[in-house]
Write a protein that holds these residues in place. Structure first.
Motif, PDB file in Angstrom:
ATOM      1  N   CYS A  43       2.057  -2.699 -10.477  1.00 44.35           N
ATOM      2  CA  CYS A  43       3.108  -3.316  -9.632  1.00 44.35           C
ATOM      3  C   CYS A  43       2.812  -3.082  -8.348  1.00 44.35           C
ATOM      4  N   GLY A  44       2.263  -1.728  -8.075  1.00 44.45           N
ATOM      5  CA  GLY A  44       2.033  -1.258  -6.810  1.00 44.45           C
ATOM      6  C   GLY A  44       3.202  -0.398  -6.350  1.00 44.45           C
ATOM      7  N   THR A  45       3.258   0.882  -6.607  1.00 47.39           N
ATOM      8  CA  THR A  45       4.346   1.652  -6.610  1.00 47.39           C
ATOM      9  C   THR A  45       4.518   2.019  -5.086  1.00 47.39           C
ATOM     10  N   GLN A  46       5.682   2.129  -4.176  1.00 52.81           N
ATOM     11  CA  GLN A  46       5.806   2.227  -3.003  1.00 52.81           C
ATOM     12  C   GLN A  46       5.442   3.352  -2.393  1.00 52.81           C
ATOM     13  N   LYS A  47       4.376   3.748  -1.372  1.00 55.29           N
ATOM     14  CA  LYS A  47       4.207   4.759  -0.604  1.00 55.29           C
ATOM     15  C   LYS A  47       4.857   4.728   0.353  1.00 55.29           C
ATOM     16  N   ASN A  48       4.443   6.050   1.191  1.00 55.76           N
ATOM     17  CA  ASN A  48       5.056   6.146   2.478  1.00 55.76           C
ATOM     18  C   ASN A  48       4.016   5.396   3.505  1.00 55.76           C
ATOM     19  N   VAL A  49       4.498   4.370   4.217  1.00 59.17           N
ATOM     20  CA  VAL A  49       3.799   3.631   5.014  1.00 59.17           C
ATOM     21  C   VAL A  49       3.296   4.301   6.127  1.00 59.17           C
ATOM     22  N   GLU A  50       3.771   5.367   6.262  1.00 53.71           N
ATOM     23  CA  GLU A  50       3.443   6.048   7.522  1.00 53.71           C
ATOM     24  C   GLU A  50       1.825   6.794   7.283  1.00 53.71           C
ATOM     25  N   ASN A  51       1.468   6.941   5.928  1.00 54.19           N
ATOM     26  CA  ASN A  51       0.180   7.330   5.700  1.00 54.19           C
ATOM     27  C   ASN A  51      -0.798   6.165   5.479  1.00 54.19           C
ATOM     28  N   ALA A  52      -0.523   4.984   5.780  1.00 54.48           N
ATOM     29  CA  ALA A  52      -1.459   3.920   5.678  1.00 54.48           C
ATOM     30  C   ALA A  52      -2.237   3.805   7.080  1.00 54.48           C
ATOM     31  N   ASN A  53      -3.364   3.219   6.730  1.00 51.47           N
ATOM     32  CA  ASN A  53      -4.114   3.094   8.040  1.00 51.47           C
ATOM     33  C   ASN A  53      -4.186   1.616   8.324  1.00 51.47           C
ATOM     34  N   PRO A  54      -3.372   1.117   9.214  1.00 52.25           N
ATOM     35  CA  PRO A  54      -3.109  -0.545   9.501  1.00 52.25           C
ATOM     36  C   PRO A  54      -4.684  -1.065   9.715  1.00 52.25           C
ATOM     37  N   MET A  55      -5.552  -0.403  10.547  1.00 46.14           N
ATOM     38  CA  MET A  55      -6.861  -1.087  10.926  1.00 46.14           C
ATOM     39  C   MET A  55      -7.559  -1.357   9.609  1.00 46.14           C
ATOM     40  N   GLU A  56      -7.357  -0.600   8.691  1.00 46.42           N
ATOM     41  CA  GLU A  56      -8.102  -0.933   7.193  1.00 46.42           C
ATOM     42  C   GLU A  56      -7.658  -2.307   6.516  1.00 46.42           C
ATOM     43  N   TYR A  57      -6.352  -2.688   7.094  1.00 42.80           N
ATOM     44  CA  TYR A  57      -5.886  -3.904   6.421  1.00 42.80           C
ATOM     45  C   TYR A  57      -6.355  -4.992   7.418  1.00 42.80           C
ATOM     46  N   ALA A  58      -6.141  -4.721   8.773  1.00 45.80           N
ATOM     47  CA  ALA A  58      -6.667  -5.471   9.867  1.00 45.80           C
ATOM     48  C   ALA A  58      -7.990  -6.293   9.668  1.00 45.80           C
ATOM     49  N   GLU A  59      -8.921  -5.172   9.443  1.00 45.98           N
ATOM     50  CA  GLU A  59     -10.272  -5.750   9.125  1.00 45.98           C
ATOM     51  C   GLU A  59     -10.437  -6.552   7.763  1.00 45.98           C
ATOM     52  N   THR A  60      -9.374  -6.769   7.153  1.00 47.53           N
ATOM     53  CA  THR A  60      -9.524  -7.832   6.032  1.00 47.53           C
ATOM     54  C   THR A  60      -9.508  -9.278   6.772  1.00 47.53           C
ATOM     55  N   ILE A  61      -8.977  -9.320   7.807  1.00 40.09           N
ATOM     56  CA  ILE A  61      -9.076 -10.592   8.630  1.00 40.09           C
ATOM     57  C   ILE A  61     -10.462 -10.845   9.062  1.00 40.09           C
ATOM     58  N   THR A  62     -11.256 -11.953   8.785  1.00 38.77           N
ATOM     59  CA  THR A  62     -12.515 -12.016   9.028  1.00 38.77           C
ATOM     60  C   THR A  62     -12.919 -13.193   9.685  1.00 38.77           C
TER      61      THR A  62
END
Length: 334
Positions: free
Chosen positions: A16-35
């Motif tokens: 289900c995706g346990t909620q993590k601290n979003v401050e630890n995420a690298n948003p560029m990792e997800y931005a790069e899924t936009i191709t």
């Protein structure tokens, strides 16, 4: 038995995706899924003859709405509560009977910490249809580039959510109808909001983000920003900082000038939000000779430029949705 149950529960939590601290995420990792390739794949369908120019209330617009819904369902984006079919239906009466019933299309991600605060991301998906001579106005840039950008942005947020990084604030994606008829889809929304307007923290609006204008010939690393500083100093500074940190695009404010004769600030859907003192940014590639002509077609889109612009919007949205404090509106009434 208990051990097996704990293992099963743990597996379920991971799935289900346990909620993590979003401050630890690298948003560029997800931005790069936009191709560029996925944007191109979407647009070659969305701005094809099959959709008959997506004229408001007509069969082609309905097909486009169905396409958006199918994509949301495929990537796991839900509709807001009470809108199970993803449609905010607009009756013909709202158009004074001059147009058939039409639909805004809604996608929604509920925030993890501040779910009642809503970031709205918009683009109109209608265009002007078919003329009397049978020419189809496919609107690849105008009414096509923005909606496929939203689909990719929504998918990027969903990928982060699957990794446990649900945004702190809720995000409402709206594909608006009736823009070409006078910003009518956004007018209907602000008069009949899915969530109270006072809970809407900002609106990021994309309209024509797939081409390069003559002032930037040879440069796919620019975007015109309009409205970012009109209502909120916070929003303007956030936008600048996000770009500096992640994208380093040329942010062109030419059309943000109050004295600009084009008056683009008043000519796309963000303006109906701005009139309600909701901070906005309008992302725009500028004008080109194919505007509102049958020649606004998919092979003329600059897909690398479209990708960069969609990534910038995603990253800006990420920061708005996850910052500690709500954006302050400090310029209302100026």
């Amino acid at each position: 038995m208990k051990k097996m149950l704990l293992v099963a529960l743990s597996a379920g939590m991971v799935a289900c995706g346990t909620q993590k601290n979003v401050e630890n995420a690298n948003p560029m990792e997800y931005a790069e899924t936009i191709t560029a390739s996925e944007l191109k794949e979407h647009l070659y369908t969305f701005a094809s003859d099959e959709f008959e120019g997506r004229n408001t209330g007509e069969p082609g617009q309905k097909k486009a709405a169905e396409y958006i819904v199918n994509e949301y369902q495929e990537i796991g984006i839900e509709a807001p509560e009470g809108y199970a079919n993803y449609y905010q239906e607009i009756p013909s009466e709202f158009f004074d009977g001059k147009l058939n019933d039409s639909e805004n299309v809604l996608g929604f991600i509920k925030g993890s910490e501040k779910p009642d605060e809503i970031l709205v991301i918009t683009s109109h998906y209608d265009h002007v249809g078919v003329d009397d001579e049978g020419n189809i106005y496919n609107g690849a840039d105008d009414g096509g580039s923005g909606p496929v950008g939203i689909l990719e942005i929504a998918e990027a947020f969903k990928a982060a959510q699957k990794d446990g990084y649900t945004p702190k604030r809720s995000i409402l994606f709206i594909h608006l109808t009736g823009e070409e008829k006078g910003l009518l889809g956004s007018k209907y929304y602000v008069e009949n909001p899915v969530f109270p307007l006072e809970n809407t923290v900002a609106n990021l609006n994309m309209d024509m983000i797939g081409r390069i204008d003559k002032e930037h010939e040879g440069n796919d690393n620019y975007i015109y920003l309009i409205g970012s500083d009109k209502l909120s100093t916070d929003l303007h500074e956030l936008s600048e900082n996000v770009n500096s940190e992640y994208m380093n695009m040329d942010l062109d404010y030419t059309y943000n000038d109050e004295n600009d004769p084009n008056r683009f600030y008043y000519r796309s859907d963000h303006y109906n939000f701005a009139k309600n003192n909701i901070p906005v940014i309008f992302y725009f590639n500028g004008v080109h000779p194919d505007y509102h002509k049958p020649t606004d077609t998919v092979e003329k889109i600059e897909y690398e430029a479209l990708m960069k612009r969609a990534r910038l919007v995603f990253l800006t949205a990420w920061e708005i949705a996850n910052r500690d404090e709500r954006l302050v509106v400090d310029k209302a009434g100026e």
